[in-house]
Design an enzyme around this catalytic site. Sequence first.
Site, PDB file in Angstrom:
ATOM      1  N   TYR A 434       0.820  -1.230   0.000  1.00 41.02           N
ATOM      2  CA  TYR A 434       0.000   0.000   0.000  1.00 41.02           C
ATOM      3  C   TYR A 434       0.847   1.271   0.000  1.00 41.02           C
ATOM      4  O   TYR A 434       2.047   1.217   0.146  1.00 41.02           O
ATOM      5  CB  TYR A 434      -1.091  -0.014   1.057  1.00 41.02           C
ATOM      6  N   GLU A 435       0.172   2.349  -0.232  1.00 36.94           N
ATOM      7  CA  GLU A 435       0.844   3.665  -0.367  1.00 36.94           C
ATOM      8  C   GLU A 435       1.850   3.641  -1.515  1.00 36.94           C
ATOM      9  O   GLU A 435       2.902   4.267  -1.458  1.00 36.94           O
ATOM     10  CB  GLU A 435       1.509   4.021   0.975  1.00 36.94           C
TER      11      GLU A 435
END
Lengths: 592, 592
Positions: A434-435
């Site tokens: 994620y990110e």
Amino acid sequence: MPSYTAPVNDIQFVLHALLKASAQDIPGYDELEADFTAAVLEEAGKIAGNVLAPLNAVGDAEGCVLENGVVRTPSGFKDAFEQMKQGGWTALDCDPEYGGQGMPVLLGTAVGELFSGANQAFTMYQGLTHGAYSAIHAHGSDAQKAKWLPKMVSCDWTGTMNLTEPHCGTDLGLMRTKAVLQEDGSYRISGQKIFISAGDHDMSENVVHLVLAKIPGGPDGIKGVSLFIVPKFLVDDEGNIGARNGVSVGKLEEKMGIHGNSTCVMNYDEAEGYLLGQEHKGMRAMFTMMNEARLGVAMQGMAQAEAAYQNAVIYAKDRLQGRAVTGAENPDGPADPLIVHPDIRRNLLDQKSFIEGARAFMLWGAYLLDKSHRSGDAEAEGLISLLTPVLKGFLTDKGLDMTVQAQQVYGGHGYIEEWGMSQFVRDARITQIYEGANGVQALDLVGRKLAADGGKHVMGFFELVKGFIKENEGDEALKKDFLEPLKSASKDLQAAGMFFMQNGMKNPNAALAGSYDFMHLFGHVCLGLMWAQMAKAATEALASGEGDASFYETKLATGRYYMARQLPATKMHLARIESGAAPVMDLAAEAF
Amino acid sequence: MPSYTAPVNDIQFVLHALLKASAQDIPGYDELEADFTAAVLEEAGKIAGNVLAPLNAVGDAEGCVLENGVVRTPSGFKDAFEQMKQGGWTALDCDPEYGGQGMPVLLGTAVGELFSGANQAFTMYQGLTHGAYSAIHAHGSDAQKAKWLPKMVSCDWTGTMNLTEPHCGTDLGLMRTKAVLQEDGSYRISGQKIFISAGDHDMSENVVHLVLAKIPGGPDGIKGVSLFIVPKFLVDDEGNIGARNGVSVGKLEEKMGIHGNSTCVMNYDEAEGYLLGQEHKGMRAMFTMMNEARLGVAMQGMAQAEAAYQNAVIYAKDRLQGRAVTGAENPDGPADPLIVHPDIRRNLLDQKSFIEGARAFMLWGAYLLDKSHRSGDAEAEGLISLLTPVLKGFLTDKGLDMTVQAQQVYGGHGYIEEWGMSQFVRDARITQIYEGANGVQALDLVGRKLAADGGKHVMGFFELVKGFIKENEGDEALKKDFLEPLKSASKDLQAAGMFFMQNGMKNPNAALAGSYDFMHLFGHVCLGLMWAQMAKAATEALASGEGDASFYETKLATGRYYMARQLPATKMHLARIESGAAPVMDLAAEAF
């Protein structure tokens, strides 16, 4: 069940012996005296160890449950969240104008490691809120800030970030969620967003969603994306919570880990939303917070490694199995503890030397962010922009590897959920994704950051390394064990950069094929630099005769391990990079 | 849900182009004509793809359930097991005297990869049975063999291996389970065993446990351990199933993966057991099967990587995200498929080049086992004993890494259980742990195998590499892309061995501190050798003008990738090894 102990001494060493925080000329840093930060870390450490860590396995086993459209968090989460709020921990590095305590990102990151290490899934509720807070703080109108921020600082209302859709994650230009302007200036938002962490739950009065969407008639692709505030419950001008907005949880995802965090499919059905920042400038608004958000994920990766390592050490000292090859070390017992065995030590030292180097790198990154934001230092901003993908990619990749190694110390017991080592691995795994998945970090690094401002920032980094080496080569021990390996690793990094320059112009694939290795090569050089600097700080502390000598001796030995046994990876990454585009691009897609 | 397609062409290439199986002078190998093995693999592949693969996610989600002392396997397992039995697949490489088909381990391993890749948890029921079969076959009396083997060959009765106890896994000398001799020559077994894969279930009439236990009054430690046959149900002399024996399932473990396999705590309460082999020679009896069992685990590691890779490729071709940096390749679509991106290709080629090299290594290992067992070739036996820890440690470590990389291709979707990529990672993880944790493999390699018979076998390995290089250096393309990198990597391995010789005598820790890196260094050299040999075979096939040229071209390109981008890891491992004992042993245990 695993335990968690806040590594206060190690953090203090970085804050004060390495970064000399309170002596830095950055607004707010004068408050960061050693006594003060120690007190903050001790208090946070108590909550981490006593409140959050015991809930980590509970969250994993129970997960979140969606019932009648409402998400129920695992047993104990609600009370713990209340304690976090009451203790003011959610407000630590927020703006005092909205109820925050105004502490620098440096201290917020140091404290964040403790909470995240103890319970990543739990800490994400507040972490996402902080991200949304930062976006509104940076891009909101005064009225928006006044309306939303105070309750978000206190976490009475939590926040989320809504980017991904089923058919697009990295490539947000493909987005379909629509925002239609209404007569009163608000928008009607319709569409589906997925992977929304903390998307809904039972711990706050309201959830403030930040949603990327396209205003019909705007530019195609990524240039037509705008950012909106879309609350779960509408809020009137006096701040009272009103009617339910047209946003609902479609589904809770079953995930590999972070079960205690509610990962939601969010459905927006003509939900009322308010433009945040400018029309069509949504991506820019997201990007201004990205360095901080990615630093936060890097922190999660190293924090899980630290938590797993602590438990591996406990097990290695406790479990009796076999005898030391050089003679029994526990002759009165049936066998020696695992920690006598060289390969167990090799395993643990891989972890320890990574974690302490990574923590220094991460806190240096936080310091650069503060320097850039609080002092408006453009050089610091350039440098942290360059280093952000390295922090995110390298610390989370290695973070996962280290949780796997920690789990391995337990043998078969490591594979049994009851022991909790599996959870560290499963929770850490998300940080690579994620990110911005780590491949995208590598692309950002090589495709964008490296050449930014004419390559000024990477040159600045090399100058910094060179300067440090030059300044300190009078110290023979430092020179041999730290400066020479650092110099050699740094040369590998320069050679890789040179290879990109010479080949990437003609064929961008020649650079991009090596992007992932470059990110890791860069990460090793950064940790090498951190260790060289820490070795210097430890040497000075030893010479001063003050403090706990064995702590500094351990620091030096751990650093020597990193330089001797981890840093040689740079040669391998360079060789891979220098093999160029052909090995990667030769095969036709059908041949895979 | 992931799919599975048997990689028949790749296996056929190894069996025939590389190993030239049917031309080998090993009893039974004359049957291994290409048409025959292709037919077997196609049939096995159908079962793997159509029957076992669809049950993989089912097994993961449902797991096994313990109800009233009885273990229930996941939906569909029982029917599938029946199909495996009916098809004769459980008997493939068993002795015809007991109903087996007498095929070599080579073909058994090739077929095993398909079943295990499609559904590891399921295939373990039969795998454990095969292990117990082998032990009884090697060490049982004629009466024991006649009584137990036929039903185990058919898998009407399944088998287990009982080694680990709560306080000891690697160090079995600490074992507490007791076996007391009775007047009728049988024993009464009492104690607790843990981590018993396939310990109980509802798919067979009986479970034949092989149990390590100590006969009171015998030697201390590992030298006083004996091996016993302990059936779940007693069996009379006519082979009829009788009373329930004193063995029961204490608990089912909740694990990180392989949920479809029942991992049991087994309680023995004066259970009737029969000595297998000699008193106090239980460990020796176990060790004779260890090479085959460890090869089987190596196979599982690479098989999970293959299964994960197949799905990553499908996703990378299907998922549209971003544009190729050199210009749109799918201009009519909203974006290009992931596979245009260099870093996605780098990721996939890491997997592909590992998997194909690992398969060759594994099947070469199976060939060496056959040569040793069927032809009584002592050299082959020495070589496979040396290579077994490398196969087990390297293929399972890399196997896990590759499943993680395959999962990464999916971005956020990889983290969602529904997509099935998480299961590959979680299932593969056990292969690094069971059948001797990989650290123990490294210890076995450096502490025992390297110096066995005066170092004869490792010298033999180097001769083999050198001989191959010498023989083929007339081929310029082969020389540059394959032989030179192989020579360089092999030199690194020799240098590491030399370091151990020079330093390990004075200080065994100097060798053991580098054992794990040596295992990986050795693994890379083996895969380098396999790729060089495969490149030669592919080159010859191309020159012959027969067969599918693009298949051979792909083989060469994949091999070039391995040599250029994976093999350089040997330098890093050598540097780590040459740093010696100090970095690893310097810290006091308290300093961790």
